[in-house]
Design a protein around this motif. Structure first.
Motif, PDB file in Angstrom:
ATOM      1  N   LEU A  57       0.828  -1.213   0.000  1.00  0.00           N
ATOM      2  CA  LEU A  57       0.000   0.000   0.000  1.00  0.00           C
ATOM      3  C   LEU A  57       0.861   1.261   0.000  1.00  0.00           C
ATOM      4  O   LEU A  57       0.532   2.238  -0.686  1.00  0.00           O
ATOM      5  N   VAL A  58       1.963   1.245   0.742  1.00  0.00           N
ATOM      6  CA  VAL A  58       2.879   2.392   0.723  1.00  0.00           C
ATOM      7  C   VAL A  58       3.465   2.541  -0.679  1.00  0.00           C
ATOM      8  O   VAL A  58       3.548   3.652  -1.223  1.00  0.00           O
ATOM      9  N   GLY A  59       3.854   1.430  -1.278  1.00  0.00           N
ATOM     10  CA  GLY A  59       4.378   1.468  -2.647  1.00  0.00           C
ATOM     11  C   GLY A  59       3.367   2.041  -3.626  1.00  0.00           C
ATOM     12  O   GLY A  59       3.712   2.846  -4.502  1.00  0.00           O
ATOM     13  N   ALA A  60       2.110   1.654  -3.490  1.00  0.00           N
ATOM     14  CA  ALA A  60       1.054   2.186  -4.357  1.00  0.00           C
ATOM     15  C   ALA A  60       0.911   3.691  -4.166  1.00  0.00           C
ATOM     16  O   ALA A  60       0.734   4.438  -5.137  1.00  0.00           O
ATOM     17  N   ALA A  61       1.011   4.151  -2.928  1.00  0.00           N
ATOM     18  CA  ALA A  61       0.915   5.587  -2.655  1.00  0.00           C
ATOM     19  C   ALA A  61       2.092   6.338  -3.279  1.00  0.00           C
ATOM     20  O   ALA A  61       1.921   7.433  -3.825  1.00  0.00           O
ATOM     21  N   VAL A  62       3.271   5.741  -3.212  1.00  0.00           N
ATOM     22  CA  VAL A  62       4.451   6.363  -3.835  1.00  0.00           C
ATOM     23  C   VAL A  62       4.245   6.458  -5.345  1.00  0.00           C
ATOM     24  O   VAL A  62       4.490   7.512  -5.958  1.00  0.00           O
ATOM     25  N   LEU A  63       3.784   5.370  -5.959  1.00  0.00           N
ATOM     26  CA  LEU A  63       3.534   5.388  -7.409  1.00  0.00           C
ATOM     27  C   LEU A  63       2.503   6.447  -7.784  1.00  0.00           C
ATOM     28  O   LEU A  63       2.655   7.143  -8.789  1.00  0.00           O
ATOM     29  N   GLN A  64       1.462   6.568  -6.974  1.00  0.00           N
ATOM     30  CA  GLN A  64       0.422   7.551  -7.241  1.00  0.00           C
ATOM     31  C   GLN A  64       0.988   8.974  -7.218  1.00  0.00           C
ATOM     32  O   GLN A  64       0.554   9.832  -7.982  1.00  0.00           O
ATOM     33  N   GLY A  65       1.963   9.216  -6.361  1.00  0.00           N
ATOM     34  CA  GLY A  65       2.534  10.553  -6.229  1.00  0.00           C
ATOM     35  C   GLY A  65       3.645  10.868  -7.212  1.00  0.00           C
ATOM     36  O   GLY A  65       4.059  12.026  -7.317  1.00  0.00           O
ATOM     37  N   LEU A  66       4.128   9.880  -7.953  1.00  0.00           N
ATOM     38  CA  LEU A  66       5.259  10.121  -8.850  1.00  0.00           C
ATOM     39  C   LEU A  66       4.998  11.169  -9.925  1.00  0.00           C
ATOM     40  O   LEU A  66       5.874  12.010 -10.170  1.00  0.00           O
ATOM     41  N   PRO A  67       3.858  11.174 -10.599  1.00  0.00           N
ATOM     42  CA  PRO A  67       3.670  12.203 -11.635  1.00  0.00           C
ATOM     43  C   PRO A  67       3.847  13.628 -11.112  1.00  0.00           C
ATOM     44  O   PRO A  67       4.500  14.452 -11.763  1.00  0.00           O
ATOM     45  N   ALA A  68       3.310  13.916  -9.946  1.00  0.00           N
ATOM     46  CA  ALA A  68       3.474  15.259  -9.379  1.00  0.00           C
ATOM     47  C   ALA A  68       4.940  15.535  -9.068  1.00  0.00           C
ATOM     48  O   ALA A  68       5.445  16.637  -9.313  1.00  0.00           O
ATOM     49  N   LEU A  69       5.634  14.551  -8.563  1.00  0.00           N
ATOM     50  CA  LEU A  69       7.061  14.702  -8.268  1.00  0.00           C
ATOM     51  C   LEU A  69       7.857  14.940  -9.556  1.00  0.00           C
ATOM     52  O   LEU A  69       8.744  15.791  -9.606  1.00  0.00           O
ATOM     53  N   PHE A  70       7.514  14.201 -10.605  1.00  0.00           N
ATOM     54  CA  PHE A  70       8.196  14.371 -11.893  1.00  0.00           C
ATOM     55  C   PHE A  70       7.962  15.765 -12.453  1.00  0.00           C
ATOM     56  O   PHE A  70       8.881  16.392 -12.982  1.00  0.00           O
ATOM     57  N   GLU A  71       6.729  16.238 -12.376  1.00  0.00           N
ATOM     58  CA  GLU A  71       6.403  17.541 -12.944  1.00  0.00           C
ATOM     59  C   GLU A  71       7.176  18.661 -12.262  1.00  0.00           C
ATOM     60  O   GLU A  71       7.414  19.703 -12.875  1.00  0.00           O
ATOM     61  N   ASP A  72       7.573  18.465 -11.036  1.00  0.00           N
ATOM     62  CA  ASP A  72       8.369  19.463 -10.321  1.00  0.00           C
ATOM     63  C   ASP A  72       9.847  19.352 -10.661  1.00  0.00           C
ATOM     64  O   ASP A  72      10.655  20.125 -10.138  1.00  0.00           O
ATOM     65  N   ASN A  73      10.214  18.388 -11.494  1.00  0.00           N
ATOM     66  CA  ASN A  73      11.620  18.184 -11.842  1.00  0.00           C
ATOM     67  C   ASN A  73      11.742  17.983 -13.354  1.00  0.00           C
ATOM     68  O   ASN A  73      11.687  16.858 -13.845  1.00  0.00           O
ATOM     69  N   PRO A  74      11.944  19.070 -14.106  1.00  0.00           N
ATOM     70  CA  PRO A  74      12.009  18.989 -15.567  1.00  0.00           C
ATOM     71  C   PRO A  74      13.113  18.052 -16.083  1.00  0.00           C
ATOM     72  O   PRO A  74      12.954  17.446 -17.132  1.00  0.00           O
ATOM     73  N   GLU A  75      14.192  17.915 -15.339  1.00  0.00           N
ATOM     74  CA  GLU A  75      15.268  17.011 -15.773  1.00  0.00           C
ATOM     75  C   GLU A  75      14.794  15.561 -15.762  1.00  0.00           C
ATOM     76  O   GLU A  75      15.141  14.778 -16.646  1.00  0.00           O
ATOM     77  N   VAL A  76      14.005  15.207 -14.769  1.00  0.00           N
ATOM     78  CA  VAL A  76      13.463  13.848 -14.701  1.00  0.00           C
ATOM     79  C   VAL A  76      12.497  13.620 -15.863  1.00  0.00           C
ATOM     80  O   VAL A  76      12.541  12.581 -16.528  1.00  0.00           O
ATOM     81  N   VAL A  77      11.632  14.599 -16.131  1.00  0.00           N
ATOM     82  CA  VAL A  77      10.680  14.479 -17.235  1.00  0.00           C
ATOM     83  C   VAL A  77      11.434  14.325 -18.554  1.00  0.00           C
ATOM     84  O   VAL A  77      11.087  13.473 -19.387  1.00  0.00           O
ATOM     85  N   ALA A  78      12.473  15.120 -18.747  1.00  0.00           N
ATOM     86  CA  ALA A  78      13.268  15.010 -19.980  1.00  0.00           C
ATOM     87  C   ALA A  78      13.901  13.628 -20.095  1.00  0.00           C
ATOM     88  O   ALA A  78      13.942  13.043 -21.189  1.00  0.00           O
ATOM     89  N   GLY A  79      14.390  13.087 -18.987  1.00  0.00           N
ATOM     90  CA  GLY A  79      14.978  11.751 -19.006  1.00  0.00           C
ATOM     91  C   GLY A  79      13.959  10.673 -19.354  1.00  0.00           C
ATOM     92  O   GLY A  79      14.247   9.743 -20.115  1.00  0.00           O
ATOM     93  N   ILE A  80      12.759  10.816 -18.816  1.00  0.00           N
ATOM     94  CA  ILE A  80      11.697   9.853 -19.109  1.00  0.00           C
ATOM     95  C   ILE A  80      11.304   9.943 -20.586  1.00  0.00           C
ATOM     96  O   ILE A  80      11.157   8.924 -21.265  1.00  0.00           O
ATOM     97  N   LYS A  81      11.158  11.170 -21.098  1.00  0.00           N
ATOM     98  CA  LYS A  81      10.819  11.338 -22.504  1.00  0.00           C
ATOM     99  C   LYS A  81      11.898  10.748 -23.409  1.00  0.00           C
ATOM    100  O   LYS A  81      11.595  10.128 -24.428  1.00  0.00           O
ATOM    101  N   SER A  82      13.150  10.923 -23.031  1.00  0.00           N
ATOM    102  CA  SER A  82      14.254  10.351 -23.798  1.00  0.00           C
ATOM    103  C   SER A  82      14.193   8.829 -23.801  1.00  0.00           C
ATOM    104  O   SER A  82      14.401   8.183 -24.834  1.00  0.00           O
ATOM    105  N   GLU A  83      13.890   8.257 -22.648  1.00  0.00           N
ATOM    106  CA  GLU A  83      13.750   6.797 -22.536  1.00  0.00           C
ATOM    107  C   GLU A  83      12.598   6.308 -23.417  1.00  0.00           C
ATOM    108  O   GLU A  83      12.705   5.263 -24.069  1.00  0.00           O
ATOM    109  N   CYS A  84      11.507   7.057 -23.450  1.00  0.00           N
ATOM    110  CA  CYS A  84      10.366   6.702 -24.302  1.00  0.00           C
ATOM    111  C   CYS A  84      10.764   6.722 -25.775  1.00  0.00           C
ATOM    112  O   CYS A  84      10.394   5.823 -26.542  1.00  0.00           O
ATOM    113  N   GLN A  85      11.502   7.757 -26.182  1.00  0.00           N
ATOM    114  CA  GLN A  85      11.948   7.848 -27.568  1.00  0.00           C
ATOM    115  C   GLN A  85      12.856   6.673 -27.931  1.00  0.00           C
ATOM    116  O   GLN A  85      12.727   6.094 -29.009  1.00  0.00           O
TER     117      GLN A  85
END
Length: 92
Positions: A57-85
């Motif tokens: 349940l704690v893990g699920a809560a962490v996963l639920q909060g990841l998008p907000a955490l990512f949005e506050d960190n443009p470098e992480v978002v860029a890394g994820i987008k690069s991985e997707c590409q």
């Protein structure tokens, strides 16, 4: 798709549809479950008194909060987008 590939796939029943899960989807799901299990193991090292279901349940809560955490960190978002590409570029 040959017979062997069809056998490796599966029929999946969703609440509003029936679909075919490809071998690729099955493999990805298996890998995600394995990684989630490893993460839950890690959470239990942070609090060894957590019962397994509580750690999940704690893990699920962490996963639920990841998008907000990512949005506050443009470098992480860029890394994820690069991985997707990279993933898309490696499609057969």
């Amino acid at each position: 798709m040959n017979t062997e590939e069809q056998i490796k796939g599966a029929i999946v029943v969703f609440p509003n549809a029936i679909g075919y899960a490809s071998p690729e989807l099955n493999h990805a799901t298996e890998l995600a479950c394995y990684q989630l299990n490893q993460f839950v193991d890690y959470l239990q090292t942070l609090d060894p008194e957590l019962e397994r279901h509580e750690a999940i349940l704690v893990g699920a809560a962490v996963l639920q909060g990841l998008p907000a955490l990512f949005e506050d960190n443009p470098e992480v978002v860029a890394g994820i987008k690069s991985e997707c590409q990279t993933m898309r570029a490696n499609r057969p």
